[in-house]
Motif scaffolding. Structure first.
Motif, PDB file in Angstrom:
ATOM      1  N   LEU A 111      -0.409  19.088  -2.923  1.00  0.00           N
ATOM      2  CA  LEU A 111      -0.166  17.717  -3.357  1.00  0.00           C
ATOM      3  C   LEU A 111      -0.115  16.793  -2.144  1.00  0.00           C
ATOM      4  CD1 LEU A 111       2.615  18.269  -6.031  1.00  0.00           C
ATOM      5  CD2 LEU A 111       0.212  17.698  -6.432  1.00  0.00           C
ATOM      6  N   LEU A 112      -0.903  15.712  -2.183  1.00  0.00           N
ATOM      7  CA  LEU A 112      -0.964  14.794  -1.052  1.00  0.00           C
ATOM      8  C   LEU A 112      -0.700  13.362  -1.479  1.00  0.00           C
ATOM      9  CD1 LEU A 112      -4.155  16.036   0.830  1.00  0.00           C
ATOM     10  CD2 LEU A 112      -1.775  16.705   1.202  1.00  0.00           C
ATOM     11  N   PRO A 113       0.025  12.623  -0.633  1.00  0.00           N
ATOM     12  CA  PRO A 113       0.193  11.198  -0.888  1.00  0.00           C
ATOM     13  C   PRO A 113      -1.076  10.450  -0.483  1.00  0.00           C
ATOM     14  CG  PRO A 113       1.276  11.790   1.146  1.00  0.00           C
ATOM     15  CD  PRO A 113       0.734  13.059   0.558  1.00  0.00           C
ATOM     16  N   PRO A 114      -1.203   9.199  -0.892  1.00  0.00           N
ATOM     17  CA  PRO A 114      -2.357   8.418  -0.436  1.00  0.00           C
ATOM     18  C   PRO A 114      -2.281   8.175   1.072  1.00  0.00           C
ATOM     19  CG  PRO A 114      -0.831   7.033  -1.671  1.00  0.00           C
ATOM     20  CD  PRO A 114      -0.322   8.438  -1.761  1.00  0.00           C
ATOM     21  N   SER A 115      -3.422   7.925   1.681  1.00  0.00           N
ATOM     22  CA  SER A 115      -3.464   7.666   3.127  1.00  0.00           C
ATOM     23  C   SER A 115      -2.858   6.330   3.493  1.00  0.00           C
ATOM     24  CB  SER A 115      -4.910   7.712   3.631  1.00  0.00           C
ATOM     25  OG  SER A 115      -5.454   8.980   3.436  1.00  0.00           O
ATOM     26  N   GLU A 116      -2.858   5.416   2.558  1.00  0.00           N
ATOM     27  CA  GLU A 116      -2.305   4.083   2.805  1.00  0.00           C
ATOM     28  C   GLU A 116      -1.436   3.707   1.616  1.00  0.00           C
ATOM     29  OE1 GLU A 116      -3.867  -0.389   4.000  1.00  0.00           O
ATOM     30  OE2 GLU A 116      -5.328   1.183   3.606  1.00  0.00           O
ATOM     31  N   LEU A 117      -0.245   3.174   1.908  1.00  0.00           N
ATOM     32  CA  LEU A 117       0.672   2.771   0.855  1.00  0.00           C
ATOM     33  C   LEU A 117       0.601   1.266   0.637  1.00  0.00           C
ATOM     34  CD1 LEU A 117       3.896   4.829   1.694  1.00  0.00           C
ATOM     35  CD2 LEU A 117       1.884   5.532   0.384  1.00  0.00           C
ATOM     36  N   THR A 118       0.864   0.867  -0.604  1.00  0.00           N
ATOM     37  CA  THR A 118       0.985  -0.556  -0.897  1.00  0.00           C
ATOM     38  C   THR A 118       2.316  -1.054  -0.329  1.00  0.00           C
ATOM     39  OG1 THR A 118       2.153  -0.236  -2.986  1.00  0.00           O
ATOM     40  CG2 THR A 118      -0.288  -0.245  -3.068  1.00  0.00           C
ATOM     41  N   GLN A 119       2.491  -2.356  -0.291  1.00  0.00           N
ATOM     42  CA  GLN A 119       3.748  -2.926   0.192  1.00  0.00           C
ATOM     43  C   GLN A 119       4.920  -2.455  -0.675  1.00  0.00           C
ATOM     44  OE1 GLN A 119       4.094  -4.689   3.031  1.00  0.00           O
ATOM     45  NE2 GLN A 119       6.290  -4.640   2.733  1.00  0.00           N
ATOM     46  N   GLU A 120       4.722  -2.438  -1.984  1.00  0.00           N
ATOM     47  CA  GLU A 120       5.778  -1.995  -2.890  1.00  0.00           C
ATOM     48  C   GLU A 120       6.116  -0.522  -2.674  1.00  0.00           C
ATOM     49  OE1 GLU A 120       6.560  -1.370  -7.645  1.00  0.00           O
ATOM     50  OE2 GLU A 120       5.145  -2.930  -7.026  1.00  0.00           O
ATOM     51  N   GLN A 121       5.094   0.324  -2.527  1.00  0.00           N
ATOM     52  CA  GLN A 121       5.333   1.743  -2.271  1.00  0.00           C
ATOM     53  C   GLN A 121       6.059   1.941  -0.948  1.00  0.00           C
ATOM     54  OE1 GLN A 121       1.255   3.017  -2.482  1.00  0.00           O
ATOM     55  NE2 GLN A 121       1.472   3.821  -4.567  1.00  0.00           N
ATOM     56  N   THR A 122       5.659   1.178   0.064  1.00  0.00           N
ATOM     57  CA  THR A 122       6.297   1.276   1.376  1.00  0.00           C
ATOM     58  C   THR A 122       7.775   0.950   1.274  1.00  0.00           C
ATOM     59  OG1 THR A 122       4.238   0.694   2.484  1.00  0.00           O
ATOM     60  CG2 THR A 122       6.275   0.400   3.747  1.00  0.00           C
ATOM     61  N   GLU A 123       8.093  -0.135   0.597  1.00  0.00           N
ATOM     62  CA  GLU A 123       9.503  -0.538   0.446  1.00  0.00           C
ATOM     63  C   GLU A 123      10.303   0.530  -0.287  1.00  0.00           C
ATOM     64  OE1 GLU A 123       9.503  -4.429  -1.320  1.00  0.00           O
ATOM     65  OE2 GLU A 123       8.306  -5.260   0.325  1.00  0.00           O
ATOM     66  N   ARG A 124       9.724   1.113  -1.324  1.00  0.00           N
ATOM     67  CA  ARG A 124      10.422   2.155  -2.083  1.00  0.00           C
ATOM     68  C   ARG A 124      10.648   3.404  -1.247  1.00  0.00           C
ATOM     69  NH1 ARG A 124       7.535   2.180  -7.983  1.00  0.00           N
ATOM     70  NH2 ARG A 124       8.569   0.332  -8.826  1.00  0.00           N
ATOM     71  N   VAL A 125       9.631   3.821  -0.490  1.00  0.00           N
ATOM     72  CA  VAL A 125       9.756   5.009   0.350  1.00  0.00           C
ATOM     73  C   VAL A 125      10.787   4.773   1.451  1.00  0.00           C
ATOM     74  CG1 VAL A 125       8.544   6.472   2.029  1.00  0.00           C
ATOM     75  CG2 VAL A 125       7.479   5.934  -0.168  1.00  0.00           C
ATOM     76  N   LEU A 126      10.761   3.606   2.071  1.00  0.00           N
ATOM     77  CA  LEU A 126      11.748   3.306   3.116  1.00  0.00           C
ATOM     78  C   LEU A 126      13.158   3.268   2.545  1.00  0.00           C
ATOM     79  CD1 LEU A 126       9.840   0.640   5.247  1.00  0.00           C
ATOM     80  CD2 LEU A 126      10.180   3.077   5.737  1.00  0.00           C
ATOM     81  N   THR A 127      13.309   2.748   1.346  1.00  0.00           N
ATOM     82  CA  THR A 127      14.618   2.748   0.685  1.00  0.00           C
ATOM     83  C   THR A 127      15.086   4.181   0.440  1.00  0.00           C
ATOM     84  OG1 THR A 127      14.236   0.593  -0.334  1.00  0.00           O
ATOM     85  CG2 THR A 127      15.875   2.015  -1.387  1.00  0.00           C
ATOM     86  N   GLU A 128      14.168   5.041   0.023  1.00  0.00           N
ATOM     87  CA  GLU A 128      14.504   6.453  -0.212  1.00  0.00           C
ATOM     88  C   GLU A 128      14.895   7.146   1.095  1.00  0.00           C
ATOM     89  OE1 GLU A 128      15.351   9.536  -2.666  1.00  0.00           O
ATOM     90  OE2 GLU A 128      14.492   7.678  -3.416  1.00  0.00           O
ATOM     91  N   LEU A 129      14.175   6.853   2.181  1.00  0.00           N
ATOM     92  CA  LEU A 129      14.526   7.418   3.493  1.00  0.00           C
ATOM     93  C   LEU A 129      15.903   6.920   3.953  1.00  0.00           C
ATOM     94  CD1 LEU A 129      11.050   7.225   5.235  1.00  0.00           C
ATOM     95  CD2 LEU A 129      12.453   9.295   5.066  1.00  0.00           C
ATOM     96  N   ARG A 130      16.176   5.642   3.745  1.00  0.00           N
ATOM     97  CA  ARG A 130      17.508   5.105   4.107  1.00  0.00           C
ATOM     98  C   ARG A 130      18.597   5.821   3.321  1.00  0.00           C
ATOM     99  NH1 ARG A 130      14.833   0.272   3.263  1.00  0.00           N
ATOM    100  NH2 ARG A 130      14.028  -0.619   5.178  1.00  0.00           N
ATOM    101  N   ARG A 131      18.381   5.967   2.019  1.00  0.00           N
ATOM    102  CA  ARG A 131      19.367   6.631   1.149  1.00  0.00           C
ATOM    103  C   ARG A 131      19.603   8.062   1.623  1.00  0.00           C
ATOM    104  NH1 ARG A 131      19.787  10.267  -2.065  1.00  0.00           N
ATOM    105  NH2 ARG A 131      17.576  10.755  -2.261  1.00  0.00           N
ATOM    106  N   ALA A 132      18.542   8.792   1.896  1.00  0.00           N
ATOM    107  CA  ALA A 132      18.655  10.189   2.330  1.00  0.00           C
ATOM    108  C   ALA A 132      19.392  10.310   3.660  1.00  0.00           C
ATOM    109  CB  ALA A 132      17.265  10.811   2.454  1.00  0.00           C
ATOM    110  N   ASN A 133      19.353   9.258   4.460  1.00  0.00           N
ATOM    111  CA  ASN A 133      19.994   9.283   5.774  1.00  0.00           C
ATOM    112  C   ASN A 133      21.316   8.519   5.807  1.00  0.00           C
ATOM    113  OD1 ASN A 133      18.127  10.525   8.055  1.00  0.00           O
ATOM    114  ND2 ASN A 133      16.835   9.692   6.425  1.00  0.00           N
ATOM    115  N   GLY A 134      21.785   8.129   4.636  1.00  0.00           N
ATOM    116  CA  GLY A 134      23.078   7.432   4.552  1.00  0.00           C
ATOM    117  C   GLY A 134      23.081   6.085   5.243  1.00  0.00           C
ATOM    118  N   ALA A 135      21.930   5.465   5.332  1.00  0.00           N
ATOM    119  CA  ALA A 135      21.836   4.151   5.986  1.00  0.00           C
ATOM    120  C   ALA A 135      21.821   3.020   4.979  1.00  0.00           C
ATOM    121  CB  ALA A 135      20.553   4.083   6.829  1.00  0.00           C
TER     122      ALA A 135
END
Length: 137
Positions: free
Chosen positions: A113-137
């Motif tokens: 399973l692979l993610p797309p090579s380029e993310l949309t702005q909305e996808q980027t914001e969601r992924v960064l939010t998920e990374l922040r959550r996972a890191n307690g930030a």
């Protein structure tokens, strides 16, 4: 600012992190997406074997041919199109494919399973939010 996803595996991930260098070979992903990387873009590193996504890294260079020609040679791999990255903004803990798929569609391929090579702005914001959550930030 765009957000691009580079791929690695268990053999190449550590070298990517140690060298602060992501690479790709010539192919459709490079031609359509990764060749457009410019300084300041956000980059993510997805391990195709573990399904873990790391980031976000900042591109310090464009995707350029052979920044470090000897990179990945000990794994007998060739990724001549390379981007130097700044890891200071990257979160310590990655997120899993199970967490990623909630925000980005993953495509079944011969290598998994692979993610797309380029993310949309909305996808980027969601992924960064998920990374922040996972890191307690």
């Amino acid at each position: 600012m765009a957000c691009f996803v580079f791929l690695c595996d268990l053999k190449t991930e550590q070298e990517c992190l140690e060298r602060s260098l992501f690479g790709t070979n010539v192919g459709e992903s490079h031609r359509l997406h990764l060749s457009r990387v410019v300084v300041g873009d956000q980059l993510l590193l997805y391990n195709i074997e573990t399904g873990m996504l790391r980031g976000a890294f900042a591109a310090l260079t464009a995707c350029t041919f052979n920044i470090e020609p000897k990179a990945w040679k000990r794994t007998r791999r060739s990724f001549p199109w390379q981007v130097r990255v700044d890891a200071t903004s990257a979160f310590a803990k990655p997120i899993s494919a199970d967490e990623l798929v909630r925000h980005v569609p993953l495509t079944a391929t011969a290598v998994g399973l692979l993610p797309p090579s380029e993310l949309t702005q909305e996808q980027t914001e969601r992924v960064l939010t998920e990374l922040r959550r996972a890191n307690g930030a």
